[in-house]
Write a protein that holds these residues in place. Sequence first.
Motif, mmCIF file in Angstrom:
data_model
loop_
_atom_site.group_PDB
_atom_site.id
_atom_site.type_symbol
_atom_site.label_atom_id
_atom_site.label_comp_id
_atom_site.label_asym_id
_atom_site.label_seq_id
_atom_site.Cartn_x
_atom_site.Cartn_y
_atom_site.Cartn_z
ATOM 1 N N SER A 1 -25.525 23.214 35.463
ATOM 2 C CA SER A 1 -25.042 23.905 34.266
ATOM 3 C C SER A 1 -26.181 24.520 33.471
ATOM 4 C CB SER A 1 -24.257 22.935 33.373
ATOM 5 O OG SER A 1 -23.121 22.445 34.045
ATOM 6 N N ASN A 2 -27.371 23.977 33.632
ATOM 7 C CA ASN A 2 -28.556 24.524 32.971
ATOM 8 C C ASN A 2 -29.132 25.609 33.870
ATOM 9 O OD1 ASN A 2 -30.992 25.113 31.764
ATOM 10 N ND2 ASN A 2 -31.674 22.980 31.600
ATOM 11 N N THR A 3 -28.687 26.837 33.688
ATOM 12 C CA THR A 3 -29.094 27.941 34.562
ATOM 13 C C THR A 3 -30.575 28.279 34.408
ATOM 14 O OG1 THR A 3 -28.357 29.525 32.873
ATOM 15 C CG2 THR A 3 -26.780 28.927 34.600
ATOM 16 N N ASP A 4 -31.190 27.815 33.346
ATOM 17 C CA ASP A 4 -32.615 28.056 33.132
ATOM 18 C C ASP A 4 -33.466 27.406 34.224
ATOM 19 O OD1 ASP A 4 -34.715 29.152 31.675
ATOM 20 O OD2 ASP A 4 -34.995 27.348 30.471
ATOM 21 N N LEU A 5 -32.934 26.347 34.841
ATOM 22 C CA LEU A 5 -33.697 25.620 35.855
ATOM 23 C C LEU A 5 -33.912 26.439 37.126
ATOM 24 C CD1 LEU A 5 -32.015 22.100 35.548
ATOM 25 C CD2 LEU A 5 -34.250 22.794 34.664
ATOM 26 N N SER B 1 -35.004 29.308 37.568
ATOM 27 C CA SER B 1 -36.222 30.112 37.559
ATOM 28 C C SER B 1 -37.482 29.272 37.379
ATOM 29 C CB SER B 1 -36.152 31.154 36.431
ATOM 30 O OG SER B 1 -36.052 30.513 35.170
ATOM 31 N N ARG B 2 -37.320 27.953 37.418
ATOM 32 C CA ARG B 2 -38.450 27.063 37.175
ATOM 33 C C ARG B 2 -38.980 26.468 38.472
ATOM 34 N NH1 ARG B 2 -40.091 27.416 31.700
ATOM 35 N NH2 ARG B 2 -38.265 28.302 30.650
ATOM 36 N N TYR C 1 -42.246 22.700 30.095
ATOM 37 C CA TYR C 1 -40.879 23.164 29.844
ATOM 38 C C TYR C 1 -40.094 22.126 29.043
ATOM 39 C CZ TYR C 1 -35.951 24.099 30.871
ATOM 40 O OH TYR C 1 -34.595 24.303 30.766
ATOM 41 N N GLU D 1 -41.014 23.423 25.288
ATOM 42 C CA GLU D 1 -39.905 24.347 25.049
ATOM 43 C C GLU D 1 -38.642 23.635 24.563
ATOM 44 O OE1 GLU D 1 -39.181 27.451 27.908
ATOM 45 O OE2 GLU D 1 -41.162 27.157 28.810
ATOM 46 N N LEU D 2 -38.217 22.604 25.289
ATOM 47 C CA LEU D 2 -36.956 21.945 24.948
ATOM 48 C C LEU D 2 -37.089 21.011 23.755
ATOM 49 C CD1 LEU D 2 -35.521 21.079 28.491
ATOM 50 C CD2 LEU D 2 -35.068 23.085 27.070
#
Length: 222
Positions: free
Chosen positions: A32-36, A38-39, A50, A54-55
């Motif tokens: 669900s965390n689509t940011d992952l 690109s990591r 990150y 960031e978080l």
Amino acid sequence: MSQIIDVLQKYPGFPGVIVNRKPYKKLDFSASNTDLASRNLTATRDFSDYVHKELLGDGTYIGIGGYLENRVIYRNREHFGKQKAARSIHLGVDIWAKAGEPVYTPLKGIVHSYAFNDQYGDYGPTIILRHHLNGVSFYTLYGHLSLDSVDGLYTGKLFGAGEKIAEIGNFPENGDWPPHLHFQVITDIGNYEGDFPGVCSVQDQDYYRSICPDPNLILRIE
């Protein structure tokens, strides 16, 4: 399982595992965390930046979450397998705080076992305590600690409720993860010593859920 849940729900309160008064922020490491996507999660320093910069606003918050979360952050770590039954269901609660943060036992217990699980993606230094509360025995596991946390420890050592038992470790000694505490409750530990699965496969999650109740029964973090 129902017995331990009943006992913990009726207990008047716990001193806490992390007593830092900073606000908690729930972290999501599922798909669900689509940011992952690109990591580069294999680069621990980048992963740590990150999470913590960031978080969590470089110490503004303490991260919390993960019980029964189906996580994508294990996909690039061979420790959790690459086959159909690869492990991805997280069985504890993670508390994401900076390395060196003190860790306390929430209630009286003795050291059941401890170990340095020194493998990429593993727990790193780990302590398991055995507790007996209102006629019910169970265990709490503390993973990703500092190496100093197990120095001089011994089986049977008694810790009182609210007593410091460890510190959150830094990478790479903590299993090569961004600094955090893995806290897990276990009702049936079997023959494990200094180790116990903290992540299981989707196929096995019903079994492990039956012997690993929600740690928030103790943490009580809203």
